[in-house]
Enzyme design. Structure first.
Site, PDB file in Angstrom:
ATOM      1  N   GLY A   1      22.128  94.082  78.809  1.00  0.00           N
ATOM      2  CA  GLY A   1      23.529  93.667  78.824  1.00  0.00           C
ATOM      3  C   GLY A   1      23.797  92.509  77.877  1.00  0.00           C
ATOM      4  O   GLY A   1      24.924  92.248  77.486  1.00  0.00           O
TER       5      GLY A   1
ATOM      6  N   LYS B   1      18.287  87.356  72.918  1.00  0.00           N
ATOM      7  CA  LYS B   1      18.925  87.307  74.239  1.00  0.00           C
ATOM      8  C   LYS B   1      20.112  86.370  74.150  1.00  0.00           C
ATOM      9  O   LYS B   1      19.951  85.192  73.812  1.00  0.00           O
ATOM     10  CB  LYS B   1      17.915  86.823  75.284  1.00  0.00           C
ATOM     11  CG  LYS B   1      18.446  86.863  76.712  1.00  0.00           C
ATOM     12  CD  LYS B   1      17.322  86.669  77.704  1.00  0.00           C
ATOM     13  CE  LYS B   1      17.821  86.575  79.139  1.00  0.00           C
ATOM     14  NZ  LYS B   1      16.711  86.384  80.079  1.00  0.00           N
TER      15      LYS B   1
ATOM     16  N   ASP C   1      29.492  88.806  79.920  1.00  0.00           N
ATOM     17  CA  ASP C   1      29.955  88.508  78.564  1.00  0.00           C
ATOM     18  C   ASP C   1      28.920  88.694  77.458  1.00  0.00           C
ATOM     19  O   ASP C   1      29.222  88.478  76.289  1.00  0.00           O
ATOM     20  CB  ASP C   1      30.506  87.076  78.507  1.00  0.00           C
ATOM     21  CG  ASP C   1      29.450  86.049  78.922  1.00  0.00           C
ATOM     22  OD1 ASP C   1      28.278  86.443  79.114  1.00  0.00           O
ATOM     23  OD2 ASP C   1      29.798  84.867  79.055  1.00  0.00           O
TER      24      ASP C   1
ATOM     25  N   ASP D   1      13.903  96.123  87.446  1.00  0.00           N
ATOM     26  CA  ASP D   1      14.278  96.034  86.028  1.00  0.00           C
ATOM     27  C   ASP D   1      13.672  94.788  85.393  1.00  0.00           C
ATOM     28  O   ASP D   1      13.758  94.611  84.177  1.00  0.00           O
ATOM     29  CB  ASP D   1      15.806  96.004  85.876  1.00  0.00           C
ATOM     30  CG  ASP D   1      16.453  94.929  86.737  1.00  0.00           C
ATOM     31  OD1 ASP D   1      16.234  94.945  87.954  1.00  0.00           O
ATOM     32  OD2 ASP D   1      17.159  94.061  86.189  1.00  0.00           O
ATOM     33  N   ASN D   2      13.072  93.929  86.199  1.00  0.00           N
ATOM     34  CA  ASN D   2      12.421  92.735  85.664  1.00  0.00           C
ATOM     35  C   ASN D   2      10.903  92.850  85.737  1.00  0.00           C
ATOM     36  O   ASN D   2      10.199  91.835  85.775  1.00  0.00           O
ATOM     37  CB  ASN D   2      12.911  91.491  86.413  1.00  0.00           C
ATOM     38  CG  ASN D   2      14.364  91.173  86.103  1.00  0.00           C
ATOM     39  OD1 ASN D   2      14.895  91.600  85.065  1.00  0.00           O
ATOM     40  ND2 ASN D   2      15.024  90.442  86.972  1.00  0.00           N
TER      41      ASN D   2
HETATM   42  P1  AMP Z   1      18.965  89.793  85.344  1.00  0.00           P
HETATM   43  O1  AMP Z   1      19.461  89.294  86.662  1.00  0.00           O
HETATM   44  O2  AMP Z   1      18.934  88.744  84.269  1.00  0.00           O
HETATM   45  O3  AMP Z   1      17.706  90.562  85.427  1.00  0.00           O
HETATM   46  O4  AMP Z   1      20.089  90.796  84.828  1.00  0.00           O
HETATM   47  C1  AMP Z   1      20.436  91.979  85.476  1.00  0.00           C
HETATM   48  C2  AMP Z   1      21.314  92.789  84.573  1.00  0.00           C
HETATM   49  O5  AMP Z   1      22.496  92.055  84.255  1.00  0.00           O
HETATM   50  C3  AMP Z   1      20.692  93.193  83.257  1.00  0.00           C
HETATM   51  O6  AMP Z   1      21.185  94.463  82.940  1.00  0.00           O
HETATM   52  C4  AMP Z   1      21.223  92.149  82.313  1.00  0.00           C
HETATM   53  O7  AMP Z   1      21.243  92.584  80.983  1.00  0.00           O
HETATM   54  C5  AMP Z   1      22.624  91.942  82.838  1.00  0.00           C
HETATM   55  N1  AMP Z   1      23.169  90.626  82.521  1.00  0.00           N
HETATM   56  C6  AMP Z   1      22.784  89.434  83.011  1.00  0.00           C
HETATM   57  N2  AMP Z   1      23.505  88.439  82.478  1.00  0.00           N
HETATM   58  C7  AMP Z   1      24.376  89.013  81.618  1.00  0.00           C
HETATM   59  C8  AMP Z   1      25.401  88.526  80.742  1.00  0.00           C
HETATM   60  N3  AMP Z   1      25.704  87.238  80.656  1.00  0.00           N
HETATM   61  N4  AMP Z   1      26.081  89.433  80.014  1.00  0.00           N
HETATM   62  C9  AMP Z   1      25.815  90.735  80.095  1.00  0.00           C
HETATM   63  N5  AMP Z   1      24.877  91.253  80.890  1.00  0.00           N
HETATM   64  C10 AMP Z   1      24.158  90.411  81.641  1.00  0.00           C
HETATM   65 MG    MG Z   2      16.649  91.227  83.857  1.00  0.00          MG
END
Ligand code: AMP
Ligand code: MG
Length: 531
Positions: free
Chosen positions: A112, A133, A145, A280-281
């Site tokens: 994202g 990132k 965003d 996903d992590n």
């Molecule tokens: P995370 O909690 O960082 O593992 O993120 C979970 C999902 O949310 C993943 O698909 C990330 O790419 C997306 N994501 C987290 N933060 C953002 C952001 N600021 N903008 C877009 N996608 C995000």
């Molecule tokens: Mg992630």
């Protein structure tokens, strides 16, 4: 050098972008949020930024990419790794994946706010994927965003490199760059949005493939794409396994189980809490990936989680990480089931996780205690009693184990008390003093049994019990300064954390107990997913 390569030194990198060449892509060229079916990636350009400024770069990572310090300090480096220019051979794309978040299937997630720039083949022939990132929206951005703020970017940058130097398998970070753009964040989701400086980290790993990359295709019954991704992953990242077949899928899964177990043993050794072990992590390569609301244990507490989003269920607490990794591997087994079509061999392979973790944990405990070998008959109790004491006395895990190397078979009771007093966050109670005495006796009896020369034992312990870890409050202090435009502490911490097992005279201030002010301060012990 031609004048062209003087202006654009990064054009000298050699790329082989096999992920997008060999795997099915999304045919839609436009960048808007959507569900992407039956494809592994979407092409998308990073969003240009106005005023990129280098905060720091990792010299080891740069060296591995054959980039000189001059190149890293050049304007071109800043432009490319802020997302303003694609160097020759770079192709930008975001990857499609899904995942279980906090135990629930969440459907499509995907990159994202991560944009891959391609796969460098370095002078050693290693394949290294570059990924930005925080470089803007992608089809997978959902309601967010696509950006990242400086605080979380510094945390990811420093921790990736710190973990690498600690010997923990991890994705790496090449650089962190301020974008010049302000980003709105509600840090604790409590209706207090603030403007924060935006930043971009360049992450590096052989691949960024996650368990969730396989899950998304199985969940959607895209079995052809699932097979293509599995075969590609085996050929690219596990070439020693040979040509994909049912037997090779099982061997591959076995290796993922083993690597994941080894990674978790390392986390437990150094006191690292990931904070968001969603599927996903979880890297298919067994690397620590996605540094978000992670934290380092200060006072030993198996129930601690740094993630405020997880404060209720504490699913991702320190002591639960080994179980969660197993749970995640079960989800991966379900995802690759269509390739194997028999549950029994997959279940069989899953036991490899448990046995590898158990053997690894025992060896790790023996190493931390300075024993030649783990003897379950005595050492299970020895370890359990120690952790009970450390928890009860609120003892700093890192300081205690580092200091334990100086106790030895002949160390005095007073010396041991002094160690506990100096590394604990409370005054020793009479009860804890009694526990400490008992434990010291059992420990010294055990050391005498080993009859290992003191110097040898001490050196072995100091090689597994780090002196310097990225203490939560130190990262926050570096961030506070960086937000004022002073990057010196980011760079100094990066330098100190390059040698976490060395004494480093003059750097003791980076190996001290958490100060009182940091106990309840946001960013030091409480973090959220907002980054
Ligand atoms: P995370 O909690 O960082 O593992 O993120 C979970 C999902 O949310 C993943 O698909 C990330 O790419 C997306 N994501 C987290 N933060 C953002 C952001 N600021 N903008 C877009 N996608 C995000
Ligand atoms: Mg992630």
């Amino acid at each position: 050098m031609s004048s062209e390569s003087n202006i654009h030194p990064l054009d000298a990198l050699h790329f082989d972008n096999s992920f997008i060449r060999d795997l099915p892509g999304d045919p839609e060229p436009d960048n808007y949020r959507r569900q992407v079916y039956d494809a592994c990636y979407s092409r998308v350009q990073p969003t240009a930024v106005s005023n990129p400024r280098l905060v720091a770069y990792s010299r080891e990572m740069a060296e591995q990419l054959d980039l000189s310090p001059e190149v890293c300090e050049s304007g071109d480096f800043c432009q490319v790794f802020a997302g303003n220019r694609l160097a020759k051979g770079m192709e930008a794309y975001a990857i499609c994946y899904g995942g279980h978040q906090f135990g629930q299937w969440a459907g499509q997630l995907g990159d994202g706010r991560a944009i891959n720039l391609g796969e460098v083949i370095n002078s050693q022939g290693q394949r290294l994927t570059l990924q930005l990132k925080g470089a803007g929206l992608t089809p997978y951005s959902r309601s967010a965003d696509g950006l990242a703020v400086l605080r979380s970017s510094i945390r990811e940058f420093l921790c990736s490199e710190a973990m690498h130097h600690l010997g923990v398998p991890t994705t790496r970070a090449l650089s962190v760059i301020l974008t010049g753009k302000q980003v709105v964040r509600d840090m604790f989701y409590d209706g207090n949005p603030q403007l924060e400086p935006g930043a971009v980290v360049c992450r590096v790993a052989p691949s960024f493939t996650r368990f969730g990359n396989f899950q998304i295709h199985t969940a959607r019954d895209e079995l052809g794409t699932l097979k293509k991704l599995a075969d590609y992953t085996i050929r690219t990242d596990f070439p020693h396994l040979g040509q994909p077949s049912v037997a090779v899928y099982l061997q591959w899964f076995e290796e993922v189980c083993r690597r994941t177990a080894e990674m978790i043993v390392h986390w437990q050794r150094v006191g690292f809490v990931h904070g968001v072990m969603n599927t996903d992590n979880m890297s298919i390569l067994g690397l620590t990936i996605d540094y978000g609301p992670y934290g380092w244990l200060e006072n030993y507490d198996p129930d601690w989680t740094p993630n405020t989003t997880d404060a209720q269920g504490r699913r991702y607490r320190f002591g639960n990480q080994p179980k969660i990794a197993y749970w995640n591997l079960v989800q991966l087994a379900n995802a690759i089931y269509p390739l194997v079509r028999r549950a029994e061999p997959l279940e069989q392979v899953l036991t490899v996780y448990t046995t590898t973790f158990e053997q690894g944990r025992q060896a790790m405990m023996a190493n931390k205690l300075g024993l030649k070998q783990f003897d379950p008959a005595t050492d299970e109790d020895l370890a359990a009693d120690l952790f009970k004491l450390l928890q009860s006395a609120e003892t700093d895990m890192t300081l205690f184990f580092r200091g334990l190397a100086n106790i030895g078979a002949d160390g005095s009771e007073a010396g041991f008390h002094a160690l506990l007093e100096s590394s604990s966050y409370q005054t020793l109670t009479e009860e804890n003093k009694a526990l400490a005495e008992q434990w010291l006796q059992a420990y010294q009896t055990r050391l005498r049994q080993d009859a290992r020369p003191d110097e040898e034992r001490r050196a072995a312990m100091n090689a597994v019990n780090p002196k310097y870890v990225l203490r939560n409050y130190l990262a926050q202090q570096a961030i506070d300064l960086a937000e004022q435009g002073d990057f010196s502490m980011v760079r100094e911490l990066l330098e100190v954390l390059r040698h976490p097992y060395d004494e480093q005279p003059g750097k003791d201030r980076f190996a001290e107990k958490r100060p009182d002010w940091a106990k309840q301060r946001a960013g030091c012990s409480m973090l959220s997913c907002s980054s």
